[in-house]
Design a protein around this motif. Structure first.
Motif, mmCIF file in Angstrom:
data_model
loop_
_atom_site.group_PDB
_atom_site.id
_atom_site.type_symbol
_atom_site.label_atom_id
_atom_site.label_comp_id
_atom_site.label_asym_id
_atom_site.label_seq_id
_atom_site.Cartn_x
_atom_site.Cartn_y
_atom_site.Cartn_z
ATOM 1 N N CYS A 227 32.636 5.849 -25.694
ATOM 2 C CA CYS A 227 32.048 4.523 -25.711
ATOM 3 C C CYS A 227 30.584 4.398 -25.937
ATOM 4 C CB CYS A 227 32.126 3.871 -24.534
ATOM 5 S SG CYS A 227 33.799 3.534 -23.948
ATOM 6 N N GLY A 228 29.861 5.810 -25.776
ATOM 7 C CA GLY A 228 28.391 5.455 -26.132
ATOM 8 C C GLY A 228 27.676 4.772 -25.404
ATOM 9 N N SER A 229 26.641 3.877 -25.953
ATOM 10 C CA SER A 229 25.753 3.236 -25.238
ATOM 11 C C SER A 229 26.301 1.611 -24.984
ATOM 12 C CB SER A 229 24.294 3.330 -25.682
ATOM 13 O OG SER A 229 24.457 2.607 -27.196
ATOM 14 N N CYS A 230 27.541 1.353 -25.765
ATOM 15 C CA CYS A 230 28.378 0.230 -25.849
ATOM 16 C C CYS A 230 28.596 -0.417 -24.580
ATOM 17 C CB CYS A 230 29.363 0.049 -26.704
ATOM 18 S SG CYS A 230 30.258 -1.402 -26.942
ATOM 19 N N ARG A 231 28.409 -1.610 -24.449
ATOM 20 C CA ARG A 231 28.769 -2.171 -23.094
ATOM 21 C C ARG A 231 29.313 -3.460 -23.158
ATOM 22 N NH1 ARG A 231 25.814 -2.007 -18.392
ATOM 23 N NH2 ARG A 231 26.236 -4.361 -17.871
ATOM 24 N N ARG A 232 29.712 -3.955 -24.294
ATOM 25 C CA ARG A 232 30.374 -5.324 -24.564
ATOM 26 C C ARG A 232 31.448 -5.840 -23.681
ATOM 27 N NH1 ARG A 232 31.044 -5.192 -31.272
ATOM 28 N NH2 ARG A 232 29.150 -4.209 -31.794
ATOM 29 N N CYS A 233 32.301 -4.792 -23.285
ATOM 30 C CA CYS A 233 33.128 -5.209 -22.341
ATOM 31 C C CYS A 233 32.931 -5.699 -20.969
ATOM 32 C CB CYS A 233 34.401 -4.021 -22.199
ATOM 33 S SG CYS A 233 33.746 -2.556 -21.681
ATOM 34 N N LEU A 234 31.868 -4.733 -20.777
ATOM 35 C CA LEU A 234 31.079 -5.017 -19.403
ATOM 36 C C LEU A 234 30.487 -6.581 -19.407
ATOM 37 C CD1 LEU A 234 29.599 -1.589 -18.574
ATOM 38 C CD2 LEU A 234 31.903 -2.396 -17.993
ATOM 39 N N ASP A 235 29.730 -6.725 -20.381
ATOM 40 C CA ASP A 235 28.784 -7.871 -20.457
ATOM 41 C C ASP A 235 29.709 -9.198 -20.652
ATOM 42 O OD1 ASP A 235 26.617 -6.369 -20.307
ATOM 43 O OD2 ASP A 235 26.358 -6.334 -22.320
ATOM 44 N N ILE A 236 30.839 -9.152 -21.344
ATOM 45 C CA ILE A 236 31.790 -10.243 -21.593
ATOM 46 C C ILE A 236 32.587 -10.740 -20.324
ATOM 47 C CG2 ILE A 236 34.020 -9.258 -22.513
ATOM 48 C CD1 ILE A 236 33.704 -11.277 -24.848
ATOM 49 N N CYS A 237 32.645 -10.115 -19.540
ATOM 50 C CA CYS A 237 33.537 -10.077 -18.337
ATOM 51 C C CYS A 237 32.936 -11.632 -17.587
ATOM 52 C CB CYS A 237 33.744 -8.932 -17.285
ATOM 53 S SG CYS A 237 34.725 -9.719 -15.933
ATOM 54 N N PRO A 238 33.926 -12.471 -17.424
ATOM 55 C CA PRO A 238 33.397 -13.890 -16.802
ATOM 56 C C PRO A 238 33.241 -13.880 -15.382
ATOM 57 C CG PRO A 238 35.540 -14.073 -17.555
ATOM 58 C CD PRO A 238 35.198 -12.654 -18.192
ATOM 59 N N THR A 239 33.557 -12.663 -15.080
ATOM 60 C CA THR A 239 33.276 -12.874 -13.132
ATOM 61 C C THR A 239 32.756 -11.690 -12.752
ATOM 62 O OG1 THR A 239 35.567 -11.733 -13.246
ATOM 63 C CG2 THR A 239 35.542 -14.108 -13.069
ATOM 64 N N ASP A 240 32.252 -10.757 -13.644
ATOM 65 C CA ASP A 240 31.564 -9.702 -13.135
ATOM 66 C C ASP A 240 32.319 -8.671 -12.483
ATOM 67 O OD1 ASP A 240 28.888 -10.228 -14.466
ATOM 68 O OD2 ASP A 240 28.674 -11.540 -12.884
ATOM 69 N N ALA A 241 33.316 -8.158 -12.817
ATOM 70 C CA ALA A 241 34.455 -7.678 -12.280
ATOM 71 C C ALA A 241 34.254 -6.088 -12.324
ATOM 72 C CB ALA A 241 35.881 -7.887 -12.813
ATOM 73 N N PHE A 242 32.950 -5.664 -12.859
ATOM 74 C CA PHE A 242 33.030 -4.213 -13.061
ATOM 75 C C PHE A 242 31.626 -3.961 -12.222
ATOM 76 C CE2 PHE A 242 35.124 -5.498 -16.883
ATOM 77 C CZ PHE A 242 36.292 -4.837 -17.177
ATOM 78 N N PRO A 243 31.981 -3.210 -10.848
ATOM 79 C CA PRO A 243 30.844 -2.930 -10.309
ATOM 80 C C PRO A 243 29.820 -1.788 -11.047
ATOM 81 C CG PRO A 243 32.677 -2.442 -9.030
ATOM 82 C CD PRO A 243 33.275 -2.903 -10.410
ATOM 83 N N ALA A 244 30.314 -1.130 -11.852
ATOM 84 C CA ALA A 244 29.914 -0.130 -12.927
ATOM 85 C C ALA A 244 30.393 0.442 -14.000
ATOM 86 C CB ALA A 244 29.390 1.087 -11.863
ATOM 87 N N PRO A 245 30.166 0.906 -15.085
ATOM 88 C CA PRO A 245 31.112 1.196 -15.864
ATOM 89 C C PRO A 245 31.967 2.241 -15.471
ATOM 90 C CG PRO A 245 28.596 1.450 -16.864
ATOM 91 C CD PRO A 245 28.455 0.926 -15.148
ATOM 92 N N PHE A 246 33.438 1.969 -16.147
ATOM 93 C CA PHE A 246 34.466 2.637 -15.531
ATOM 94 C C PHE A 246 34.865 2.419 -14.446
ATOM 95 C CE2 PHE A 246 31.456 5.528 -18.400
ATOM 96 C CZ PHE A 246 32.252 5.220 -19.513
ATOM 97 N N GLN A 247 34.624 1.450 -13.679
ATOM 98 C CA GLN A 247 35.070 0.911 -12.467
ATOM 99 C C GLN A 247 35.368 -0.826 -12.457
ATOM 100 O OE1 GLN A 247 31.996 1.790 -9.449
ATOM 101 N NE2 GLN A 247 32.236 4.176 -9.912
ATOM 102 N N LEU A 248 36.733 -1.092 -11.833
ATOM 103 C CA LEU A 248 37.027 -2.355 -11.825
ATOM 104 C C LEU A 248 37.205 -2.636 -10.385
ATOM 105 C CD1 LEU A 248 38.188 -4.937 -13.486
ATOM 106 C CD2 LEU A 248 40.366 -3.736 -13.531
ATOM 107 N N ASP A 249 36.687 -3.727 -9.846
ATOM 108 C CA ASP A 249 37.155 -4.542 -8.846
ATOM 109 C C ASP A 249 38.260 -5.507 -9.074
ATOM 110 O OD1 ASP A 249 37.273 -5.743 -6.413
ATOM 111 O OD2 ASP A 249 35.351 -6.004 -6.052
#
Length: 371
Positions: free
Chosen positions: A187-209
């Protein structure tokens, strides 16, 4: 013999329509028990109690089947023909997750897996078991170990060839097969999947609440959609593809797929007006053979009514009002929210008519709580 067998299995897998093939040792991920327990301890599984109940078997393939020595992981590309995020702008239409726009993928893949597993059993004499997301097996980290790709920051498997769009299946076997090299995280430095989440469901990269994930809330969650997430839900009536669709590796996923995985035209951009009118028979007919059928009519109408409330379309108001007397409180509560969102002034009059006779506490709260 083993190399010849693997070559035959790979060729047959390709002929069956699988796009990715890899082998991992059953004990390839000794880190999984600790990671699983940490997620459960944090409560990230929400009310999916089965995850905690099956944790001992889920943590390691040998816990599910002590005889397992090797795992064949297979992937089938289901990448969409167009950007699913574009549909989020069509507020009066429902957005259904790409994976659910045709036949239940469990049915599509399981028969193929059984045929391939049968070939392995005949050639090797080994025992085999097949799994398609219907047993406590952690397919994604095992697919990473088998070299199919890596778990991205959104926790979904990412492939260099197919992006975030792979259905996964597994064959556990007692045979000792040569394992493929695991795929490095890319993934490198990319964080598009984290930033687009409409409910901030990722406490940290590679973690899903899951408790904050719209796909969990509108599929697995059985109660009302929490008020704090309703506006963010938009017109997503089944699942949420935001974090998958934005992945830059998807540009490689546009390979030819077999026709049976192409989306049904009536599920690509269905009108909320049509969906809101469904009765139980109509729901079962429309979603026959679809994973959507498993959530039942009440949960589905709950989702549709939340989308209607977010639509801003006054023409949909009568359809929401028609559900205010629905026998299921889950539907009534969502209808109240939709009516109050679309017509705040009229909702006062409706409250006078419906609130006195409402016996369900959660629905009564819908008439009075802040939107």
């Amino acid at each position: 013999m083993t190399e010849t067998l693997l070559a035959e299995l790979k060729a047959r897998a390709h002929a069956l329509g699988f796009d990715a093939f890899g082998v991992a040792r059953a004990d390839a991920r000794p880190d999984l028990p600790e990671k699983l327990q940490a997620a459960i301890a944090a409560g990230w599984h929400g009310d999916m109690d089965w995850m905690e109940e099956t944790a001992a078997r889920r943590a390691q393939p040998e816990g599910l089947w002590p005889g397992a020595r090797s795992i064949i992981l297979l992937g089938l590309n289901y990448g969409p023909d167009s950007d699913p995020l574009a549909l989020l702008e069509e507020k009066s239409r429902g957005s259904i997750s790409v994976y659910a726009r045709n036949r239940d993928y469990h049915d599509v893949i399981k028969g193929k897996l059984k045929e391939l597993a049968g070939l392995l059993a005949r050639r090797s004499g080994a025992e085999v078991k097949v799994f398609v997301d219907t047993a406590p097996l952690m397919e994604k980290p095992l697919a990473e170990a088998a070299g199919l790709g890596w778990q991205g920051k959104h926790t979904v498997l990412v492939s260099r060839e197919f992006g975030s769009w792979l259905f996964l299946g597994a064959i556990l076997t007692s045979a000792e097969l040569p394992a493929d090299d695991p795929h490095a995280e890319s993934c490198g430095s990319c964080r598009r999947c984290l930033d687009i989440c409409p409910t901030d469901a990722f406490p940290a990269p590679f973690q899903l609440d899951a408790r904050r994930c719209l796909a969990y809330l509108n599929i697995e969650h059985k109660g009302p959609i929490p008020v704090e997430f309703r506006k963010a839900m938009g017109n997503r009536i089944y699942g949420c593809d935001d974090c998958l669709a934005v992945c830059p590796w998807n540009k490689f996923a546009s390979v030819t797929r077999e026709a049976k995985l192409a989306a049904r035209g009536d599920l690509e951009r269905p009108a909320l007006a049509d969906l809101a009118k469904l009765d139980d028979a109509g729901f079962r007919t429309l979603f026959s053979g679809s994973p959507i059928k498993r959530i039942g009519l009440a949960r589905f109408l709950r989702n549709v009514l939340i989308a209607i409330g977010n639509s801003g379309d006054a023409d949909l108001l009568p359809l929401a009002e028609a559900r205010l007397a629905n026998p299921d409180p889950l539907v009534r509560g969502a209808a109240v929210w939709a009516v109050r969102r679309l017509a705040p002034q009229r909702s006062h009059q409706l409250a006078l008519a419906y609130l006195p006779g409402e016996g369900d506490t959660s629905v009564r709260q819908e008439w009075t709580q802040d939107l």
